[in-house]
Design an enzyme around this catalytic site. Structure first.
Site, PDB file in Angstrom:
ATOM      1  CG  ASP A 163      -1.763 -20.129 -45.563  1.00 35.67           C
ATOM      2  OD1 ASP A 163      -1.853 -20.222 -46.799  1.00 35.67           O
ATOM      3  OD2 ASP A 163      -1.561 -21.107 -44.827  1.00 35.67           O
ATOM      4  CG  ASP A 218      -2.010 -25.204 -48.514  1.00 37.37           C
ATOM      5  OD1 ASP A 218      -1.954 -25.913 -47.494  1.00 37.37           O
ATOM      6  OD2 ASP A 218      -2.126 -23.967 -48.479  1.00 37.37           O
TER       7      ASP A 218
END
Length: 217
Positions: free
Chosen positions: A31, A171
């Site tokens: 991320d 996710d």
């Protein structure tokens, strides 16, 4: 089921050991946050370069940033397998997706929980992956939003219609309690952070998600 442990949940003081502990994963999910699109800052290319030296597991990069083109070019030399951008944050998403493809990387498109799935219909032919957020982006350790299961079914139908080879990824809040429902909803890849990194045996936790049919038989 393919599994991508989220490095957002790893202990960066012992990164090499953390990465080795999930070496049986299909991807490492990274991320990238710039503190503007989401209220958090994470790793840059220097840290990620160290990750590539520690592991041969393909990188799945999720850009949560204001200037996706800039960041895509910044991370491209590290040869991630996937770079995904947010549909909500791009004025010209086709242009950015084509840039990523021209860099030799699979482009992906990301949808936040509140974003309607029809908004990506005309982007599907340009991507190799659709990432559905099952939490609001920006922080790890959040609870899975059940409403995303219905969204998975709808997106999977769009994928079948417009780009059958495209993968569907989810996710946020993924664990052994919801993995079967995600599989039934047509999900191909799951990102899991807290569940995997808080497990005593991380490789076993990954295998349990990968082999969801066998573990529930």
């Amino acid at each position: 089921m393919k599994v991508a442990p989220s490095l957002l949940s790893a202990d960066f003081m012992h990164l090499a050991k953390e990465i080795e502990s999930v070496s049986n994963a299909d991807f490492l999910h990274v991320d990238v946050m710039d503190g503007h699109y989401v209220p958090n800052l994470t790793m840059g290319p220097v840290v990620l370069e160290n990750v590539t030296q520690m592991s041969q597991v393909p990188l799945d990069v999720h850009l949560m940033v204001e200037n996706a083109s800039f960041f895509a070019e910044l991370f491209a030399p590290l040869k991630p397998q996937i770079i995904s951008i947010h549909a909500e944050n791009e004025k010209h998403p086709h242009r950015v997706l084509q840039l990523i493809k021209n860099l030799g990387i699979t482009p992906g498109i990301v949808l936040n929980p509140h974003t309607h799935e029809e908004s990506i219909k005309y982007l599907l032919e340009s991507v190799g992956l659709v990432l559905l957020m099952s939490v609001n982006p920006g922080f790890g350790g959040q609870k899975f939003l059940d409403l995303v299961l219905e969204k998975c079914l709808k997106v999977k139908e769009l994928i079948k219609r417009y780009n059958p080879s495209c993968l569907l990824e989810v996710d946020g809040g993924v664990n052994d309690k919801n993995i079967f429902e995600l599989q039934q909803a047509g999900v191909d890849v799951v990102v899991s952070g807290s569940y995997i990194f808080k497990s005593k045996d991380r490789k076993l936790a990954i295998e349990g998600l990968q082999n969801v049919r066998q573990s529930l038989a």
